[in-house]
Design an enzyme around this catalytic site. Structure first.
Site, PDB file in Angstrom:
ATOM      1  N   HIS A 280       0.808  -1.237   0.000  1.00  0.00           N
ATOM      2  CA  HIS A 280       0.000   0.000   0.000  1.00  0.00           C
ATOM      3  C   HIS A 280       0.835   1.278   0.000  1.00  0.00           C
ATOM      4  O   HIS A 280       0.289   2.380  -0.064  1.00  0.00           O
ATOM      5  CB  HIS A 280      -1.021   0.001   1.146  1.00  0.00           C
ATOM      6  CG  HIS A 280      -0.477   0.330   2.494  1.00  0.00           C
ATOM      7  ND1 HIS A 280      -0.573   1.585   3.039  1.00  0.00           N
ATOM      8  CD2 HIS A 280       0.157  -0.420   3.414  1.00  0.00           C
ATOM      9  CE1 HIS A 280      -0.031   1.578   4.251  1.00  0.00           C
ATOM     10  NE2 HIS A 280       0.424   0.370   4.498  1.00  0.00           N
TER      11      HIS A 280
ATOM     12  N   CYS B 110       0.878   6.551  12.041  1.00  0.00           N
ATOM     13  CA  CYS B 110       0.776   5.670  13.204  1.00  0.00           C
ATOM     14  C   CYS B 110       0.934   6.464  14.485  1.00  0.00           C
ATOM     15  O   CYS B 110       0.227   6.256  15.452  1.00  0.00           O
ATOM     16  CB  CYS B 110       1.848   4.606  13.144  1.00  0.00           C
ATOM     17  SG  CYS B 110       2.261   4.191  11.470  1.00  0.00           S
TER      18      CYS B 110
HETATM   19  C1  LIG Z   1       4.057   2.156   6.474  1.00  0.00           C
HETATM   20  C2  LIG Z   1       5.315   1.683   7.130  1.00  0.00           C
HETATM   21  C3  LIG Z   1       5.357   0.509   7.871  1.00  0.00           C
HETATM   22  C4  LIG Z   1       4.124  -0.319   8.150  1.00  0.00           C
HETATM   23  O1  LIG Z   1       3.643  -0.923   6.987  1.00  0.00           O
HETATM   24  P1  LIG Z   1       2.228  -1.656   6.966  1.00  0.00           P
HETATM   25  O2  LIG Z   1       2.239  -2.395   5.677  1.00  0.00           O
HETATM   26  O3  LIG Z   1       1.209  -0.590   7.027  1.00  0.00           O
HETATM   27  O4  LIG Z   1       2.190  -2.581   8.131  1.00  0.00           O
HETATM   28  C5  LIG Z   1       6.566   0.117   8.403  1.00  0.00           C
HETATM   29  N1  LIG Z   1       7.679   0.831   8.220  1.00  0.00           N
HETATM   30  C6  LIG Z   1       7.691   1.974   7.509  1.00  0.00           C
HETATM   31  C7  LIG Z   1       8.961   2.720   7.319  1.00  0.00           C
HETATM   32  C8  LIG Z   1       6.512   2.436   6.936  1.00  0.00           C
HETATM   33  O5  LIG Z   1       6.514   3.574   6.257  1.00  0.00           O
END
Ligand SMILES: *Cc1c(COP(=O)(O)O)cnc(C)c1O
Length: 379
Positions: free
Chosen positions: A202, A325
């Site tokens: 995503h 987050c």
């Molecule tokens: C978005 C992100 C994640 C988490 O990814 P998800 O697929 O949403 O679990 C982890 N590390 C970094 C650097 C991110 O940008």
């Protein structure tokens, strides 16, 4: 008709590319088979499509398909890697960094409660981490190193090949969270050298809820999180998310084809955005200079209440304070604090991240909106 706000928060998530959705659609209704069904054509079709997608995902990072484990996203990949390593060496020492994503930091906090020892390395005011600091932190019982490729809030790029060389010299597994780098800048597991690498669909115009863990070799080093059915070489049980995997594969293929043009285009737009803000607003500071991703700008805005500022612009502009987050728990960015910003300064920072569907006009309008709103503050 009500206009939709300009979306400049691509580091939080990207829209699915319509070509990705098109590739996925038949796998919901027509080719819905379980990729593990061995006795009929429905299963065979799904399995074949998953094989193709695995190759597309592997090729984006220069890996071989058998090194790719599909998961629900980067968070799961990181959990699988870190907990999978820690379970094999209880009480071991793990090295990471203060500016990592919460997916790494929160997993390490959990592992600390389970008896691991964790060292979080510091960064300098540009967000850079020195390879010498990594090497100095290594102990005889260090069982893992977890350092990201590029930071989600600032775009700062770490010298991954240097980290990997140190890890290899000491024979310590190195996990790289490359979620923001993959698809944006050239990432190659052979020249970059991590043992494990996490990334997610995503963030690269694929669907949510699907990601991957690259594992160089020695799968036996990892204990799985999920048991039941021994899918994905026993490391990630559960029926494969076929539509998600197909979408991830298509997204990877598109990113690979368009990467160098997009890298250049977005870098130019980002520089124009920063020039507009710096030129019209005294007091703007760019956080995280040095080697950076092309599509992101972390800017300190000269405004006393940035939360309110973004709210007042929300009908026109979608940018964020810090990471998505961290925003759920409304705390000043741990990344910016690690770079030496005060809590007050960190609260004035905004992350503006561009992407595939961002136009030059949108960037100009966004800069104008910010400049106007800051020049005439709301009381
Ligand atoms: C978005 C992100 C994640 C988490 O990814 P998800 O697929 O949403 O679990 C982890 N590390 C970094 C650097 C991110 O940008």
């Amino acid at each position: 008709m009500k206009a939709t706000p300009i979306y400049l928060d691509y580091n939080a998530t990207t829209p699915c590319d319509p070509r990705v959705v098109e590739a996925m659609l038949p796998y919901f209704t027509q080719h819905f088979g379980n990729a593990a069904s061995a006795d009929h054509v429905y299963g065979w079709q799904s399995r074949e499509a998953v094989t193709d997608a695995r190759l597309q995902v592997a090729e984006l990072i220069g890996a071989s398909p058998k090194q790719i484990i599909f998961t629900s996203g980067a968070t799961e990949s990181i959990n699988l890697a870190l907990k999978g390593l820690a379970e094999n060496s209880p009480g071991g020492h793990i090295i990471s960094c203060q500016t990592e994503h919460k997916a790494v930091l929160d997993t390490l906090t959990y592992l600390e409660m389970r008896g691991c020892d964790v060292t979080l390395l510091e960064v300098d005011t540009d967000g850079a981490l020195s390879p010498a600091a990594l090497e100095a932190a290594i102990r005889p019982n260090t069982i893992a190193i977890a350092l990201m490729y590029a930071n989600n809030e600032t775009g700062v790029i770490h010298p991954v090949p240097e980290f990997a060389a140190i890890a290899r010299r000491h024979d310590i597994p190195f996990l790289c969270d490359a979620t923001q780098a993959v698809g944006k800048i050239p990432v190659n597991v052979t020249s970059d050298g991590p043992d494990l690498m996490a990334f997610s669909a995503h963030k690269i115009y694929g669907p949510k809820g699907i990601g991957a863990l690259y594992i160089r070799s020695k799968r036996q080093l990892l204990q799985p999180l999920l048991h039941g059915g021994a899918h994905e070489g026993g490391l990630r049980s559960g029926t494969l998310n076929t539509p998600g995997i197909i979408g991830f594969g298509k997204a990877a293929e598109l990113c690979q084809a368009e990467l160098s043009d997009e890298q250049q285009r977005l870098g130019m737009l980002r520089d124009q955005l920063e020039a507009a803000l710096l030129g019209q607003l005294p007091g703007v500071v760019i956080n995280g200079k040095g080697s950076r991703l092309p599509q992101v700008s972390n800017v300190l805005l000269p405004h006393p209440d940035v939360e309110h500022l973004l709210l007042s612009l929300s009908a026109h502009l979608a940018v964020s304070r810090g990471s998505a987050c961290a925003n759920l728990v409304q705390q000043p960015s741990h990344v910016l604090k690690a770079m030496g910003l005060s809590v007050e300064q960190a609260a004035q920072a905004v992350r503006i991240s561009l992407g595939r569907f961002t136009t030059a006009t949108e960037v100009q309008q966004a800069a104008q909106r910010l400049v106007q709103a800051i020049a005439t503050p709301v009381v």
